[in-house]
Design an enzyme around this catalytic site. Sequence first.
Site, PDB file in Angstrom:
ATOM      1  N   SER A 128      38.925  30.797  73.234  1.00 29.80           N
ATOM      2  CA  SER A 128      39.642  29.981  72.243  1.00 29.80           C
ATOM      3  C   SER A 128      38.745  29.545  71.098  1.00 29.80           C
ATOM      4  O   SER A 128      37.533  29.331  71.277  1.00 29.80           O
ATOM      5  CB  SER A 128      40.177  28.743  72.961  1.00 29.80           C
ATOM      6  OG  SER A 128      40.613  27.796  72.030  1.00 29.80           O
ATOM      7  N   TYR A 153      38.852  21.264  77.725  1.00 29.27           N
ATOM      8  CA  TYR A 153      39.472  22.590  77.575  1.00 29.27           C
ATOM      9  C   TYR A 153      38.457  23.565  76.968  1.00 29.27           C
ATOM     10  O   TYR A 153      38.249  24.677  77.480  1.00 29.27           O
ATOM     11  CB  TYR A 153      40.716  22.468  76.690  1.00 29.27           C
ATOM     12  CG  TYR A 153      41.291  23.795  76.251  1.00 29.27           C
ATOM     13  CD1 TYR A 153      41.805  24.704  77.176  1.00 29.27           C
ATOM     14  CD2 TYR A 153      41.335  24.139  74.894  1.00 29.27           C
ATOM     15  CE1 TYR A 153      42.338  25.919  76.759  1.00 29.27           C
ATOM     16  CE2 TYR A 153      41.869  25.348  74.477  1.00 29.27           C
ATOM     17  CZ  TYR A 153      42.359  26.239  75.418  1.00 29.27           C
ATOM     18  OH  TYR A 153      42.876  27.447  75.012  1.00 29.27           O
TER      19      TYR A 153
HETATM   20  N1  NAD Z   1      48.392  30.114  71.831  1.00 35.88           N
HETATM   21  C1  NAD Z   1      47.246  29.843  71.212  1.00 35.88           C
HETATM   22  O1  NAD Z   1      47.232  29.469  70.037  1.00 35.88           O
HETATM   23  C2  NAD Z   1      45.936  29.998  71.938  1.00 35.88           C
HETATM   24  C3  NAD Z   1      44.757  29.703  71.227  1.00 35.88           C
HETATM   25  C4  NAD Z   1      43.540  29.846  71.870  1.00 35.88           C
HETATM   26  C5  NAD Z   1      43.498  30.289  73.185  1.00 35.88           C
HETATM   27  N2  NAD Z   1      44.643  30.549  73.852  1.00 35.88           N
HETATM   28  C6  NAD Z   1      44.540  31.009  75.234  1.00 35.88           C
HETATM   29  O2  NAD Z   1      45.362  32.155  75.386  1.00 35.88           O
HETATM   30  C7  NAD Z   1      45.906  32.198  76.703  1.00 35.88           C
HETATM   31  C8  NAD Z   1      47.414  32.308  76.623  1.00 35.88           C
HETATM   32  O3  NAD Z   1      47.913  31.201  75.872  1.00 35.88           O
HETATM   33  P1  NAD Z   1      49.451  30.943  75.628  1.00 35.88           P
HETATM   34  O4  NAD Z   1      49.565  30.337  74.291  1.00 35.88           O
HETATM   35  O5  NAD Z   1      50.234  32.136  75.979  1.00 35.88           O
HETATM   36  O6  NAD Z   1      49.685  29.781  76.698  1.00 35.88           O
HETATM   37  P2  NAD Z   1      50.897  29.556  77.717  1.00 35.88           P
HETATM   38  O7  NAD Z   1      50.672  28.204  78.319  1.00 35.88           O
HETATM   39  O8  NAD Z   1      52.186  29.811  77.045  1.00 35.88           O
HETATM   40  O9  NAD Z   1      50.648  30.689  78.799  1.00 35.88           O
HETATM   41  C9  NAD Z   1      49.791  30.541  79.894  1.00 35.88           C
HETATM   42  C10 NAD Z   1      50.584  30.894  81.148  1.00 35.88           C
HETATM   43  O10 NAD Z   1      49.687  30.780  82.248  1.00 35.88           O
HETATM   44  C11 NAD Z   1      50.377  30.206  83.322  1.00 35.88           C
HETATM   45  N3  NAD Z   1      49.404  29.539  84.190  1.00 35.88           N
HETATM   46  C12 NAD Z   1      48.671  28.426  83.925  1.00 35.88           C
HETATM   47  N4  NAD Z   1      47.910  28.106  84.974  1.00 35.88           N
HETATM   48  C13 NAD Z   1      48.146  29.048  85.922  1.00 35.88           C
HETATM   49  C14 NAD Z   1      47.655  29.265  87.233  1.00 35.88           C
HETATM   50  N5  NAD Z   1      46.789  28.420  87.811  1.00 35.88           N
HETATM   51  N6  NAD Z   1      48.102  30.341  87.913  1.00 35.88           N
HETATM   52  C15 NAD Z   1      49.003  31.208  87.369  1.00 35.88           C
HETATM   53  N7  NAD Z   1      49.514  31.036  86.129  1.00 35.88           N
HETATM   54  C16 NAD Z   1      49.082  29.971  85.421  1.00 35.88           C
HETATM   55  C17 NAD Z   1      51.360  29.233  82.700  1.00 35.88           C
HETATM   56  O11 NAD Z   1      52.486  28.975  83.538  1.00 35.88           O
HETATM   57  C18 NAD Z   1      51.743  29.940  81.412  1.00 35.88           C
HETATM   58  O12 NAD Z   1      52.952  30.655  81.542  1.00 35.88           O
HETATM   59  C19 NAD Z   1      45.407  30.944  77.398  1.00 35.88           C
HETATM   60  O13 NAD Z   1      44.269  31.286  78.135  1.00 35.88           O
HETATM   61  C20 NAD Z   1      45.045  30.020  76.253  1.00 35.88           C
HETATM   62  O14 NAD Z   1      44.050  29.103  76.636  1.00 35.88           O
HETATM   63  C21 NAD Z   1      45.871  30.422  73.255  1.00 35.88           C
END
Ligand code: NAD
Length: 342
Positions: A128, A153
């Site tokens: 991230s 985080y």
């Molecule tokens: N969306 C953004 O802008 C952004 C920015 C930087 C980093 N990220 C990273 O990208 C990845 C995806 O992000 P996103 O926006 O799709 O988030 P999101 O929360 O929509 O998706 C993450 C999914 O992981 C699942 N999850 C969480 N903990 C879990 C566990 N212990 N076991 C199984 N499933 C689990 C959740 O239910 C969720 O559906 C994440 O790692 C997030 O940290 C996202």
Amino acid sequence: MKVLITGMAGFIGHALARRLAEDASHEILGIDNLNEYYDAAIKQARLNDLSGFGNVRFQRLDLTDTEGMQRLFAETHFDCVVHLAAQAGVRYSLDHPQVYGQSNLIGHLNVLEGCRRQQVGHLVYASSSSVYGRNAKVPFSVKDSVDQPVNLYAATKKSNELMAHAYSYLYGLPTTGLRFFTVYGPWGRPDMALYKFTRNIFDGRPVELYNQGDMSRDFTYIDDITESIVRILDIVPSHGKDRNDPPYRLYNLGHGSPVNLMTLVRTLEEATGIEARCDYLPMQPGDMQHTWADAEPLFATTGFRPRTNLATGVQRFVDWYRHYYDAVGKPYKIKSLASKLG
Ligand SMILES: NC(=O)c1ccc[n+]([C@@H]2O[C@H](COP(=O)([O-])OP(=O)(O)OC[C@H]3O[C@@H](n4cnc5c(N)ncnc54)[C@H](O)[C@@H]3O)[C@@H](O)[C@H]2O)c1
């Protein structure tokens, strides 16, 4: 190609699964624990949206279920793994630190272990922009020091990169980390600014702008993210000339053009046709004021640079939002249409 996507019911996981599924030569298995950090109905709806693809399967599984994860990797051989499941969000980490330790550290370890034991061909995982904390030098480069995270985080995401490096070094596991910058678009995350602003605008409530609105984000459209991931999957890191150069890569994945929050609000006003009311609030603890990616190394590697501008991306999000809430029987409220622009 058999692909495991962790977090497939999530925003990016769903979009990636859809993108990969369009190519029938891909077989996709997605896992997710469907937790209720935000409205689980949208996670279910994303999975429903994938149900028409014969080459996508889903299993409800928690990353922290070590035996379950071992079984998963013992039963199926994956050519590559895209590890997106994590507890996201900066503000939530202030009150719920334990879940970050569990999902983002133990969970990440379980994925690394599965990949190592099974000798997975390529692990691509989500990091991230949060790792840059209060870094003042912009744009942010992966060469910059990120040793001073300003929230838990970010600390777990930086830890993910360190853990991946150890596995690449010790076991030769090819890993690519992608530092995502504020991803937005249809099926987006209800806890993120664009979604919250849109909801408040339609509900006639004020949009909350932290740091009196003096913040900017390098917004990156979801289709540009998935295109980049699909390309990077095929670019498997290899060992350098000596053992000290493991098959480990790390990239920023952002649009490369930061947008001020006020510009986002104006763009949303255009897309919704509604004038926004704004509440100007102080900076939140642990938040970053600006983000800006230097993603040139990734563009050079993949031959692809994000091409969706903010106005187009926001319009697509708003169109999706209207459609989604109509379809699930909760039409977006239209009382504030009375204050339509023009
Ligand atoms: N969306 C953004 O802008 C952004 C920015 C930087 C980093 N990220 C990273 O990208 C990845 C995806 O992000 P996103 O926006 O799709 O988030 P999101 O929360 O929509 O998706 C993450 C999914 O992981 C699942 N999850 C969480 N903990 C879990 C566990 N212990 N076991 C199984 N499933 C689990 C959740 O239910 C969720 O559906 C994440 O790692 C997030 O940290 C996202």
